[in-house]
Design a protein around this motif. Structure first.
Motif, PDB file in Angstrom:
ATOM      1  N   ILE A   1       0.906  -1.135  -0.166  1.00 65.46           N
ATOM      2  CA  ILE A   1       0.108  -0.082   0.089  1.00 65.46           C
ATOM      3  C   ILE A   1       1.010   1.259   0.007  1.00 65.46           C
ATOM      4  CG2 ILE A   1      -2.108  -1.105   1.218  1.00 65.46           C
ATOM      5  CD1 ILE A   1      -0.915   0.452   3.745  1.00 65.46           C
ATOM      6  N   ASP A   2       0.152   2.357  -0.166  1.00 64.99           N
ATOM      7  CA  ASP A   2       0.978   3.573  -0.154  1.00 64.99           C
ATOM      8  C   ASP A   2       0.918   4.192   1.423  1.00 64.99           C
ATOM      9  OD1 ASP A   2       1.515   4.102  -2.884  1.00 64.99           O
ATOM     10  OD2 ASP A   2      -0.746   4.769  -3.086  1.00 64.99           O
ATOM     11  N   GLY A   3       2.223   4.678   1.691  1.00 61.54           N
ATOM     12  CA  GLY A   3       2.355   5.158   3.202  1.00 61.54           C
ATOM     13  C   GLY A   3       2.845   4.427   3.845  1.00 61.54           C
ATOM     14  N   TYR A   4       3.547   4.671   5.071  1.00 57.14           N
ATOM     15  CA  TYR A   4       4.430   3.658   5.966  1.00 57.14           C
ATOM     16  C   TYR A   4       4.128   4.547   7.396  1.00 57.14           C
ATOM     17  CZ  TYR A   4       8.223   7.087   5.389  1.00 57.14           C
ATOM     18  OH  TYR A   4       8.940   8.133   5.356  1.00 57.14           O
ATOM     19  N   THR A   5       4.637   3.427   8.353  1.00 52.52           N
ATOM     20  CA  THR A   5       4.545   4.005   9.799  1.00 52.52           C
ATOM     21  C   THR A   5       6.022   3.541  10.339  1.00 52.52           C
ATOM     22  OG1 THR A   5       3.359   1.994  10.536  1.00 52.52           O
ATOM     23  CG2 THR A   5       2.243   3.974  10.154  1.00 52.52           C
ATOM     24  N   ILE A   6       6.577   2.576   9.618  1.00 57.00           N
ATOM     25  CA  ILE A   6       7.730   2.125  10.188  1.00 57.00           C
ATOM     26  C   ILE A   6       8.911   2.091   9.151  1.00 57.00           C
ATOM     27  CG2 ILE A   6       9.119  -0.133  10.351  1.00 57.00           C
ATOM     28  CD1 ILE A   6       7.782   0.484  12.743  1.00 57.00           C
ATOM     29  N   ASP A   7      10.085   2.835   9.554  1.00 55.41           N
ATOM     30  CA  ASP A   7      11.365   3.299   8.682  1.00 55.41           C
ATOM     31  C   ASP A   7      12.628   2.584   9.596  1.00 55.41           C
ATOM     32  OD1 ASP A   7      12.971   3.715   6.682  1.00 55.41           O
ATOM     33  OD2 ASP A   7      12.673   5.843   6.805  1.00 55.41           O
ATOM     34  N   ASP A   8      12.763   1.315   9.487  1.00 55.94           N
ATOM     35  CA  ASP A   8      13.492   0.480  10.303  1.00 55.94           C
ATOM     36  C   ASP A   8      14.027  -0.762  10.053  1.00 55.94           C
ATOM     37  OD1 ASP A   8      15.390   0.511  12.656  1.00 55.94           O
ATOM     38  OD2 ASP A   8      13.661   1.162  13.997  1.00 55.94           O
TER      39      ASP A   8
ATOM     40  N   TYR B   1       8.826 -12.686   9.533  1.00 57.35           N
ATOM     41  CA  TYR B   1       9.346 -11.815   8.486  1.00 57.35           C
ATOM     42  C   TYR B   1      10.177 -10.667   8.645  1.00 57.35           C
ATOM     43  CZ  TYR B   1       8.872  -9.565   3.983  1.00 57.35           C
ATOM     44  OH  TYR B   1       9.177  -8.959   2.696  1.00 57.35           O
ATOM     45  N   GLU B   2      11.119 -10.482   8.071  1.00 59.37           N
ATOM     46  CA  GLU B   2      12.107  -9.105   8.098  1.00 59.37           C
ATOM     47  C   GLU B   2      11.664  -8.118   7.423  1.00 59.37           C
ATOM     48  OE1 GLU B   2      16.862  -8.414   7.579  1.00 59.37           O
ATOM     49  OE2 GLU B   2      16.018 -10.378   7.213  1.00 59.37           O
ATOM     50  N   ILE B   3      11.724  -6.779   7.770  1.00 65.53           N
ATOM     51  CA  ILE B   3      11.627  -5.496   6.871  1.00 65.53           C
ATOM     52  C   ILE B   3      12.779  -4.980   7.267  1.00 65.53           C
ATOM     53  CG2 ILE B   3       8.968  -5.732   6.679  1.00 65.53           C
ATOM     54  CD1 ILE B   3       8.565  -3.771   8.738  1.00 65.53           C
ATOM     55  N   ASN B   4      13.260  -4.087   6.174  1.00 61.84           N
ATOM     56  CA  ASN B   4      14.250  -3.278   6.675  1.00 61.84           C
ATOM     57  C   ASN B   4      13.941  -1.837   5.587  1.00 61.84           C
ATOM     58  OD1 ASN B   4      16.803  -1.983   7.068  1.00 61.84           O
ATOM     59  ND2 ASN B   4      18.010  -3.515   5.764  1.00 61.84           N
ATOM     60  N   GLY B   5      13.414  -1.176   6.171  1.00 61.65           N
ATOM     61  CA  GLY B   5      13.059   0.265   5.709  1.00 61.65           C
ATOM     62  C   GLY B   5      11.672   0.448   5.772  1.00 61.65           C
ATOM     63  N   LYS B   6      10.932   1.017   4.838  1.00 62.89           N
ATOM     64  CA  LYS B   6       9.745   1.650   4.828  1.00 62.89           C
ATOM     65  C   LYS B   6       8.477   0.574   4.751  1.00 62.89           C
ATOM     66  CE  LYS B   6      10.825   6.249   3.135  1.00 62.89           C
ATOM     67  NZ  LYS B   6      10.747   7.164   1.904  1.00 62.89           N
ATOM     68  N   ALA B   7       7.948   0.580   5.944  1.00 64.28           N
ATOM     69  CA  ALA B   7       6.602  -0.108   5.815  1.00 64.28           C
ATOM     70  C   ALA B   7       5.266   0.167   6.718  1.00 64.28           C
ATOM     71  CB  ALA B   7       7.020  -1.732   6.454  1.00 64.28           C
ATOM     72  N   TRP B   8       4.165  -0.384   6.277  1.00 71.09           N
ATOM     73  CA  TRP B   8       3.187   0.003   6.956  1.00 71.09           C
ATOM     74  C   TRP B   8       2.510  -1.139   7.307  1.00 71.09           C
ATOM     75  CZ3 TRP B   8      -1.108   3.823   4.650  1.00 71.09           C
ATOM     76  CH2 TRP B   8      -2.127   4.277   5.692  1.00 71.09           C
ATOM     77  N   VAL B   9       2.395  -1.453   8.741  1.00 68.22           N
ATOM     78  CA  VAL B   9       2.217  -2.655   9.362  1.00 68.22           C
ATOM     79  C   VAL B   9       0.560  -2.570   9.911  1.00 68.22           C
ATOM     80  CG1 VAL B   9       2.707  -4.518  10.897  1.00 68.22           C
ATOM     81  CG2 VAL B   9       4.570  -3.247   9.784  1.00 68.22           C
ATOM     82  N   ASN B  10      -0.240  -3.572   9.570  1.00 67.08           N
ATOM     83  CA  ASN B  10      -1.648  -3.462  10.123  1.00 67.08           C
ATOM     84  C   ASN B  10      -1.533  -4.496  11.692  1.00 67.08           C
ATOM     85  OD1 ASN B  10      -1.882  -6.230   9.958  1.00 67.08           O
ATOM     86  ND2 ASN B  10      -3.560  -5.841   8.400  1.00 67.08           N
ATOM     87  N   ASN B  11      -2.613  -4.336  12.252  1.00 64.34           N
ATOM     88  CA  ASN B  11      -2.638  -4.817  13.487  1.00 64.34           C
ATOM     89  C   ASN B  11      -2.653  -6.405  13.597  1.00 64.34           C
ATOM     90  OD1 ASN B  11      -5.341  -4.794  12.473  1.00 64.34           O
ATOM     91  ND2 ASN B  11      -6.198  -3.922  14.133  1.00 64.34           N
ATOM     92  N   HIS B  12      -2.401  -7.185  12.580  1.00 66.80           N
ATOM     93  CA  HIS B  12      -2.333  -8.473  12.675  1.00 66.80           C
ATOM     94  C   HIS B  12      -0.937  -9.133  12.584  1.00 66.80           C
ATOM     95  CE1 HIS B  12      -6.640  -8.952  11.936  1.00 66.80           C
ATOM     96  NE2 HIS B  12      -6.549  -8.142  10.792  1.00 66.80           N
TER      97      HIS B  12
END
Length: 412
Positions: free
Chosen positions: A272-279, A300-311
């Motif tokens: 999706i567009d947008g993010y709340t995590i940049d880490d 799951y590993e994320i490195n950078g911008k991500a929008w994570v929902n409440n699941h």
């Protein structure tokens, strides 16, 4: 070489000139036989393109009276699951009944009323299913099909003796192919188990050959290396769930460049567009049936911008804790002990924070994580080769069925 002609049907292309063209309505009738009074109790279900027996006594949340509205079907009836065509593009939707029983009336069941070979008709509709022919035919919000939506579907028909020869040939060939597929899948599963065992061994007992052990005090962890200790996850990682943001479907954009919750029914990564995590953080599933199905929450590993929902929970290792050691440790440990609920399994934040994790010093963590990474690369390479072979065999089987039920090849 038989003479061919254009069928006028895109997914078929050329067809034998001597073959006839029929419709489903000319060959089949729709089965509508309600299980009134629960006269039949042999419960059947359609799963992965197979009509299978299912115990009527172990269906959670349903009483026997609930099956009154089910359809009574007979051997050689064909079952079609033609609901939710807009979402699920992977399931096999055609199955052949091998015995009398009952199946949900949400499925369309059709019965051969001609002298045509039932198995040939199944193989033909199975090939149409593989070609994803049902998609795009549906109507309504959920794109479903009923009898009126499929009864004009064309079916190629050679002579009945040729139908029987094709069916017998495909039965024999597919049986051999299925044996190879089963053996290959078993091999892949064995590699995965070995990989998991290596990870579990490394994050609980280290990687040195001869080392003293001690009891961890945690039943499902067992013995750990003498230089390890058991620490609750809350002292090793920060839980950053405050950065989660529920997202409505209308805001999703599958073509965006940022990650959205990795954890869904499809197992795919939505975007999706947008993010709340940049880490550099890790995600671990919070709820959903897959928590139980896969025996542990997916990491799951994320490195950078991500929008994570409440699941999904968001974890970031504290200073002095190696990211990948914790990542592997959480993948290796059986977290079912911390999951509550059966119908709707959930790994709460409190339970997540109280997970016991074996840990060693920072240098040891990094050494173990590097070792696991190397071993995983080797196993992943072996698994990828097997997966490639599996795909090739599956594609060969699909092609084989298609070529014979459309007359591209003939039994000689």
């Amino acid at each position: 070489m038989r003479e061919m002609k254009d069928s006028g049907i895109a997914w078929i292309g050329a067809m034998p000139r001597a073959w006839k063209m029929n419709t489903i309505a000319q060959i089949f009738l729709q089965v509508k036989c309600k299980n009134t009074g629960l006269q039949e109790k042999n419960l059947l279900s359609l799963s992965y393109g197979k009509v299978k027996r299912k115990s009527i006594d172990t269906v959670e949340g349903l009483l026997p009276e609930s099956f009154d509205g089910y359809n009574i079907i007979e051997k050689d009836d064909i079952v079609l699951r033609l609901t939710d065509l807009q979402n699920d593009h992977t399931s096999l939707r055609v199955g052949l009944a091998e015995e009398r029983g009952i199946i949900t009336s949400a499925y369309l069941t059709i019965r051969n009323r001609s002298n045509f070979c039932p198995k040939y008709l199944y193989y033909y509709l199975h090939s149409f299913d593989i070609a994803k022919g049902f998609y795009g035919m549906g109507a309504g919000v959920r794109q479903g099909l009923n009898w009126d939506g499929v009864k004009w579907l064309k079916i190629l028909a050679p002579s009945v003796p040729e139908q029987e020869r094709i069916a017998a040939f495909l039965d024999a060939e597919c049986a051999e192919i299925d044996a190879v597929l089963e053996k290959t899948r078993a091999s892949i599963e064995e590699y995965r188990k070995l990989k998991q065992a290596v990870i579990t061994q490394a994050v609980t007992k280290g990687i040195r050959g001869d080392r003293p052990m001690k009891d961890s005090g945690i039943e499902w962890i067992g013995e750990i290396s003498q230089d390890f200790e058991i620490v609750k996850l809350k002292w090793l990682c920060d839980v950053l769930d405050q950065f989660r943001s529920p997202v409505t479907a209308d805001k999703r954009n599958q073509n965006a460049d940022v990650l959205y919750d990795y954890y869904g029914a499809s197992g795919a990564i939505d975007k999706i567009d947008g993010y709340t995590i940049d880490d550099h953080v890790m995600l671990i599933g919070e709820d959903g049936a897959n928590l139980r199905m896969r025996n542990l929450p997916i990491m799951y590993e994320i490195n950078g911008k991500a929008w994570v929902n409440n699941h999904a929970h968001i974890l970031k290792p504290k200073t002095g804790v190696d990211f990948y050691f914790i990542f592997y440790a959480l993948e290796a440990l059986d977290l079912n002990y911390y999951i509550t609920g059966s119908a709707q399994p959930k790994l709460s934040q409190d339970n997540l924070r109280n997970i016991w994790v074996p840990i060693t010093d920072f240098t040891g963590q990094k050494r173990i994580a590097a070792y696991i990474s190397d071993v995983c690369d080797e196993f992943d390479c072996l698994i990828a080769k097997k997966q490639k072979y599996l795909t090739e065999i599956e594609n060969y089987k699909k092609s084989l069925i298609y070529e014979y039920v459309t007359g591209k090849k003939e039994i000689v």
